[in-house]
Structures are given as C-alpha cells and as structure tokens.
Design a protein around this motif. Structure first.
Motif, PDB file in Angstrom:
ATOM      1  N   ASP A  37      -1.568  11.410  -2.023  1.00 17.85           N
ATOM      2  CA  ASP A  37      -0.979  11.560  -3.355  1.00 17.85           C
ATOM      3  C   ASP A  37      -0.736  13.034  -3.673  1.00 17.85           C
ATOM      4  O   ASP A  37       0.326  13.402  -4.200  1.00 17.85           O
ATOM      5  CB  ASP A  37      -1.910  10.937  -4.395  1.00 17.85           C
ATOM      6  N   PHE A  42      -5.625   8.089   1.212  1.00 14.90           N
ATOM      7  CA  PHE A  42      -4.635   7.736   0.188  1.00 14.90           C
ATOM      8  C   PHE A  42      -4.666   8.723  -0.979  1.00 14.90           C
ATOM      9  O   PHE A  42      -3.609   9.086  -1.518  1.00 14.90           O
ATOM     10  CB  PHE A  42      -4.885   6.312  -0.307  1.00 14.90           C
ATOM     11  N   SER A  74      -1.030   2.781   5.773  1.00 12.54           N
ATOM     12  CA  SER A  74      -1.100   1.322   5.645  1.00 12.54           C
ATOM     13  C   SER A  74      -1.395   0.667   6.987  1.00 12.54           C
ATOM     14  O   SER A  74      -2.243  -0.229   7.082  1.00 12.54           O
ATOM     15  CB  SER A  74       0.216   0.785   5.077  1.00 12.54           C
ATOM     16  N   ALA A 115      -3.678   2.312  -4.417  1.00 16.19           N
ATOM     17  CA  ALA A 115      -3.785   2.101  -2.976  1.00 16.19           C
ATOM     18  C   ALA A 115      -5.195   2.424  -2.483  1.00 16.19           C
ATOM     19  O   ALA A 115      -5.739   1.740  -1.620  1.00 16.19           O
ATOM     20  CB  ALA A 115      -2.759   2.959  -2.240  1.00 16.19           C
ATOM     21  N   ALA A 116      -5.797   3.467  -3.047  1.00 16.61           N
ATOM     22  CA  ALA A 116      -7.169   3.829  -2.666  1.00 16.61           C
ATOM     23  C   ALA A 116      -8.151   2.740  -3.089  1.00 16.61           C
ATOM     24  O   ALA A 116      -9.071   2.398  -2.343  1.00 16.61           O
ATOM     25  CB  ALA A 116      -7.550   5.167  -3.291  1.00 16.61           C
ATOM     26  N   TYR A 153       0.817  -1.209   0.000  1.00 17.72           N
ATOM     27  CA  TYR A 153       0.000   0.000   0.000  1.00 17.72           C
ATOM     28  C   TYR A 153       0.856   1.267   0.000  1.00 17.72           C
ATOM     29  O   TYR A 153       0.503   2.269  -0.623  1.00 17.72           O
ATOM     30  CB  TYR A 153      -0.939   0.011   1.217  1.00 17.72           C
ATOM     31  N   GLY A 188       2.944   6.945   3.686  1.00 19.12           N
ATOM     32  CA  GLY A 188       2.367   5.717   3.152  1.00 19.12           C
ATOM     33  C   GLY A 188       2.282   4.624   4.204  1.00 19.12           C
ATOM     34  O   GLY A 188       1.288   3.898   4.297  1.00 19.12           O
ATOM     35  N   ALA A 211      -0.995   6.002  -5.831  1.00 21.78           N
ATOM     36  CA  ALA A 211      -2.046   6.427  -4.898  1.00 21.78           C
ATOM     37  C   ALA A 211      -3.454   5.976  -5.303  1.00 21.78           C
ATOM     38  O   ALA A 211      -4.209   5.487  -4.461  1.00 21.78           O
ATOM     39  CB  ALA A 211      -1.999   7.941  -4.730  1.00 21.78           C
TER      40      ALA A 211
END
Length: 521
Positions: A350, A346, A306, A243-244, A235, A302, A240
């Motif tokens: 970014d 997330f 996570s 990850a979202a 993640y 990050g 980004a």
C-alpha cells in the motif's frame, strides 16, 4: 459457564451498529471506538488463550440449552490461538488504516471492520456446523462491504465475482449440511464425531458425499485449486488494509477443514477412510504449484502477493492433509507465520503503490524512501518464500520433515522445494523492477495507472515520505515474524499440545456433550 468465551463475538457485534448509526459521520469518534474495541478484543483473546493453555475444553451453552440441542461455543487451544491471531492482525491492520487515512475514504469502514471481526471470531469459536455457516455469511457480507470500500469500477467488478463465488459456496454448504443431518441427525461437531463413528454401513455413502461437499465449501474459503480463481482479483484490487485482514480469511477455510474433517472425517473414520486425505493432498499439491507459477508470472504487485498467498495455502494444506499430530503441529506453525507474512507485504505494498501511482512491476522513477521500502520488501519476501533466517524457513523445514513418508516424500518435497524456488525468483524479479532498476526515465507504459487497482492517481500527498506511523504496522507484522522465529521452541511446544488436544476427540466430546471440563494430562 465463563461468559468471557462469548465476548469476542458480542463485543464487535454490539460495537458495529453503534458505529454505523451514531458515529459514521464523525471519523474521530469512529476511530476511537473501533480502536478501543479492537484493543479490548486483543486483551480478551490473551485472557482466553491463558484460560485454554492448561488443555481444558471450555464450553459456553447459549440460553443454557444442553448440547447437541442448543447452540454452543467451544474454547480449546486451537480456537484460542485463532482468536488471538485474529485480534493481533486486526490491531495491526486498524492501525495502518487510520495512519494512512484509508478508513476516511468511506463512512462505514469501522462498522464493517467490526462485523468482520465478529464473523471471524464466531467461526473460530462455534461448536456447531450450522452456526459455522451463519458466521460464514456474516463474513461474506462484511468482507464484500470492505472489498468495495472507496469504490472504483475494477474493485466493484472484483467484488461481484467474489460475492457470486462465495454465494455458490454458501449454497453448497447448505446442501452439505442437509445431507449430513439426513445421515447423522445432528450438526453439533462433538455429536457428529460420535454419530459418524457409530453410523451404519448404509449411511456411509451419504456421509462421504457430505464430507466431500464440505471440503469443496471450505476449499473455496481456503483458495484451494480449482476453487481459487476469486482470490487474485479480490486481494489485488481490495484496499490494502482489507487485503491484509483477508490474510486470516483463507485461514478460516483451513481451520474448518482441521476442525471438522480432522475431527470427524479423518483417515481413521470407517465411513470416509482416506478419501478426504487423498483428495486434499492432491489439490494442495496443485495449489502450491499454481501459486508459485503465478508469483513468477505476475506483472502487478497485487497479483504477486495474491498468488503468494495461494502458494502458502497449498503448503499449509499439504501438512493438514496428513491428519496426524506432528504434521498438524507444523501446519499450525506455518499458518501463524503465513498470516503475518502476507499482512506485512500487503501493508507495505500500500505504501509503495501510493508513491508509485500504480502497482505495475515495470521500471519507473524511483520513489521517496526507495531504500527503506526495498529493505522491508526484502524482509517480507524472504519470509513469504521460506528463506532463512525467518520463521517461514523453519515452518517449511518442519513441514518437509512431517511429509517424509515414502508415499508422500517425492510429490510433497518436489512441490514445496520447487515452489519455493519459483517464489524466490518471482519476488527477486519483482524487487528488481520495483527498486533496483528504478530510473529517472518516464514510465514506459502510462496506461498502467492506479486505475488498474481501483484507486485514484497518485497525489502530491502520496508522493511525500511515509510517516513513521504509516510504516509502523508493516514493521510490527515483520517483528512478529522475528518473535515467531526466536520463540520457535516455546511456540512449537504449545502447538504440539494443541495438535494433541485436537486428536484427543474423547475429551472434546465429553466436554461438549456431558459438560465435563477437565485439565489435559
């Protein structure tokens, strides 16, 4: 049969290869096709949610083969809710990817994005454990491609770790399915409910082994400790928007536990008894603690987010582990909340990282729009930590209420309350370093650069103020949390009906095996 039930699987499955082979070198065309497909998926998911709202269980028999011999898709309140949640999140994430230009950093983003939606929707709709494995593999392939989108050494390393861990999970999944089939003679979920209840004492050992193997497999997907270690690197280093979108990925694991263990291997099952509930409760406790400690000790943005996801999964699975209607209602409410909260953070991260040049939480020169980003980060932080007035506070309050039985209250309340406190401290520390302690001094550690996250160094374009279109997706996710808070009453009423339907196993079995779809009372 209502053919709209298969549409969330067929639509992205047809659109993905079309984008990959025809539109991969034309970003404008790819964006248009992907946007239209995602919005169509959202419209279909709203229609399916309305269809399932009356409490009836709708079954789609592929090839018109009857269950348990043929492949079936099942639409009930829970699957409709999860598909709608996926479509809403996908629309927000796609909007961000287009607005920030993330989708233009590789040729296959939109095709992989659609394949990912196919796998997620298929996992939520399937009524067969083997086809759940198939959709898990679709998820694995597409998510790895999205994970390494735009390249970078660190991103490739994290992607390799992610793939290896999930391949191990896939191998265990096959072992579990083989063991389950050997002991029950079926992999259809409805038929499995019947066969496990009617199993002979001689098969109880194999059934318990299969149930525990499945818990391990789903625990990998849900980032349940000690199977969580793939998530922080994945993640934190993924693009980004990816990850979202992955915010729904851990929920696939939680959904599988709710659907299969909750319906077939719950505490009332004579073969498994409280085995699954006891193990899940203990592991969820540790997961909550590990997530909170990780947030407090994070040195990268990050990593902070996570570990916040890991902590939220622990809280969610604590409620799931009880396997009773009220606790399941609270778990589902928190599931919806945590998905949008993680996605909002997330997407916001970014924008922040692009202007800071790295995700190091140390003191650096203030960025443009520092005040705006600080306000949005504050809103996302209180949502993730479970502070009032947003839905995270309501969700955790309901979970605490569901876990107040004498044998649970001490451990559960300590883990959730102490975990919330550590999460608040971690986010406060991070926000202070990111925004309030920002100075005009040079960065103290120039080695903490964008290479840490696999991205290129900050460019002049990244230093410009974020456009309204770029900020809008993260604000949309936060607005959905506000809606979830304001509409907590009606949402909870729907989730109560969803939980009641989950525990009415006879209606599910009758609809799938006998084709009797009736409206719930």
């Amino acid at each position: 049969m209502n053919h709209w039930i298969i549409a969330p699987v067929i639509l992205p499955a047809l659109l993905a290869p079309l984008i990959a082979f025809v539109m991969r070198h034309d970003i404008v065309l790819a964006r248009a096709a992907s946007s239209v497909g995602t919005l169509a998926l959202l419209a279909i998911s709203v229609g399916l949610a309305i269809m399932a709202a009356n409490g009836s269980v709708h079954v789609y028999y592929l090839g018109n083969w009857p269950a348990p011999f043929g492949i079936v898709l099942v639409l009930d309140r829970l699957s409709a809710l999860m598909v709608l949640l996926t479509a809403l999140l996908a629309a927000i994430v796609l909007f961000h990817a287009i607005a920030t230009g993330w989708d233009n950093r590789g040729n296959h983003f939109h095709a992989l994005f659609q394949f990912q939606l196919m796998g997620i929707c298929g996992a939520f709709l399937t009524g067969d454990a083997f086809n759940l494995f198939v959709f898990f593999e679709v998820l694995l392939i597409a998510s790895y491609g999205l994970m390494v989108h735009a390249g970078g050494k660190v991103r490739l390393q994290a992607g390799l770790q992610y793939v290896v861990m999930n391949l191990v999970g896939s191998t265990l999944f096959l072992f579990a399915l083989g063991t389950l089939y050997a002991s029950t003679g079926t992999l259809n979920i409805a038929d499995l409910i019947v066969k496990v209840q009617e199993s002979s004492p001689g098969d109880d050992g194999l059934i318990r082994v299969a149930a525990m193997l499945l818990l391990i497999v789903f625990g990998v997907k849900a980032a349940l400790v000690p199977l969580h270690f793939w998530l922080p690197a994945t993640y934190a280093n993924a693009p980004a928007p990816v990850a979202a979108l992955f915010a729904i990925m851990t929920k696939v694991g939680a959904y599988a536990i709710i659907r299969i263990h909750g319906m077939a291997f719950g505490p009332e099952n004579p073969a498994t008894g409280s085995l699954i509930s006891d193990w899940l409760f203990v592991l969820a406790l540790v997961t909550t603690a590990v997530g909170a400690i990780g947030v407090l000790g994070a040195r990268r943005l990050g990593s902070l987010l996570s570990y916040a996801v890991i902590g939220s999964m622990g809280t969610l699975l604590l409620a799931v582990s009880v396997f009773d209607p009220y606790a399941m209602t609270t778990a589902l409410y928190y599931l919806v909340h945590s998905t949008f909260a993680a996605a909002a953070l997330f997407l916001l991260a970014d924008l922040i990282i692009a202007r800071r040049g790295n995700d190091w939480l140390g003191v650096q020169p203030a960025t443009v729009q520092n005040g705006l980003f600080a306000a949005l980060f504050f809103a996302g932080a209180i949502a993730m930590a479970g502070m009032p007035p947003l839905s995270g506070f309501l969700g955790k309050l309901m979970i605490l209420d569901a876990l107040r039985s004498p044998e649970l209250i001490g451990w559960a309340w300590t883990a959730i309350l102490l975990g919330s406190l550590l999460t608040i401290l971690g986010f406060a520390q991070a926000g202070s370093g990111l925004f309030w302690k920002s100075t005009a001094s040079p960065v103290s550690d120039p080695g903490k650069t964008a290479a840490a996250s696999g991205d290129q160094a900050k460019t002049d374009t990244d230093s410009l103020p974020a456009t309204a279109l770029a900020i809008a997706p993260s604000m949309m996710a936060l607005c959905l949390l506000v809606v979830l808070t304001v509409m907590a009453g009606p949402v909870t009423t729907y989730l109560e009906a969803t939980s009641a339907q989950l525990h009415d196993r006879s209606s599910y079995v009758d609809a799938v095996l006998n084709g009797n779809t009736r409206e719930a009372k």
